[in-house]
Design an enzyme around this catalytic site. Sequence first.
Site, short mmCIF file in Angstrom:
data_model
loop_
_atom_site.label_atom_id
_atom_site.label_comp_id
_atom_site.label_asym_id
_atom_site.label_seq_id
_atom_site.Cartn_x
_atom_site.Cartn_y
_atom_site.Cartn_z
N MET A 86 60.73 71.59 -5.99
CA MET A 86 59.94 71.45 -7.20
C MET A 86 60.82 71.67 -8.43
SD MET A 86 56.23 73.20 -6.75
CE MET A 86 55.80 72.69 -8.42
N ASP A 120 65.63 71.57 -11.82
CA ASP A 120 66.96 72.16 -11.72
C ASP A 120 67.92 71.12 -11.14
OD1 ASP A 120 68.94 74.05 -11.95
OD2 ASP A 120 68.45 75.05 -10.05
N THR A 162 61.94 74.08 -2.83
CA THR A 162 60.89 74.03 -1.83
C THR A 162 61.23 73.03 -0.72
OG1 THR A 162 59.30 74.49 -3.58
CG2 THR A 162 58.42 73.73 -1.47
#
Length: 364
Positions: free
Chosen positions: A294, A297, A178
């Site tokens: 967000m 990862d 994001t």
Amino acid sequence: MPNGRIRVMIVEDSPFMRRILHEIISAHPQLEVVGQARDGREGFALAASLQPDVITMDINMPHMDGLQATELIMAKNPRPIVIVSSESREGAASTLRALELGAIDFVSKPTGGVDLDMNLVREDLCRKLCMAAKVRVVRTAVRTKGAAPSSGAQKSSGHGPSSPAGGRFPIVVVAASTGGPATAMRLFPSFPKDFPGAVFLVLHMPANFTSQFSLQLADTSALRVKEAAQNESIVPGTLYVCPGSHHLAISSTGSVSLNPGERIGGYRPCADVTLESVAAYAGAMTIAVVLTGMGNDASRGIQAVKRAGGYVIAQDEASSVIFGMPAEAIKTGAVDAVLGLDQIYAAVERRMAPWVRPAPAGVR
């Protein structure tokens, strides 16, 4: 949020789609619809009067489209905006442009026009609206090709491409989610044409969006930019964008391996896959950069980079749209530097300095 609920304003020219969006949003316990606009012009005016916590924005509308409305809102009365748009090639280009102008995220509008189709994206839409309402909106600026590097970045030597030491060359892996498209558009113009390493960008977005984003990045970056292809050999001076439909790894021979497998940890592409394979291939010549987004990862992948002797950079909270991925990376203890966006390229260049040597004068 006076009553604890997130106030959402819908900007959409289709009466049918406005009704569906209203039903989806109103059914969520944390969301409420406070206004609806039929085009961008009306949306701009309502945003100023209603001061919603977040706005859903269509792109193709009469009188004033979603791009114009997004640009105006972000310039005059910044509000978090989530684009709800088509997945077509044209839709991808427009959506990415809206993200460059300051929109926080996007939800792909299904191709069909029945209630069931929108229900497929119900969870994604509500999750992104809840997240966007918490974002500190940031006005982003996009440089054009040939613009000066960010402050702190050094200019190219003018001696042609640098030569990698020992035959191999550094590899930079940039992970983002994001806020990633606009952030990448600001970061990559800092990289010179003769950058002596290969660069991989792993973004969480659909395949047709990564394809279009590669084209848009090429317009702002001096690097050669392309969407990565199966089995191609990697070379310095190239920015490879991971296709949104595949996980990307580097083989032991230095070629691209694409895998259309299931999501890993909820992600496809998964930055962990790329980071782990690059760490195995390039070892200490690996540089990982974790940008806004967000989730978590890249957190596993950067630990592999660190174990291989590589270098890890996380974007700082002040310059991140969402401090999720960088924060999770920092928690692992594998991050070497936490930097503002405009400091990242200079840090990459400093890290690479011992591994590369300028080509002799006159050699191109």
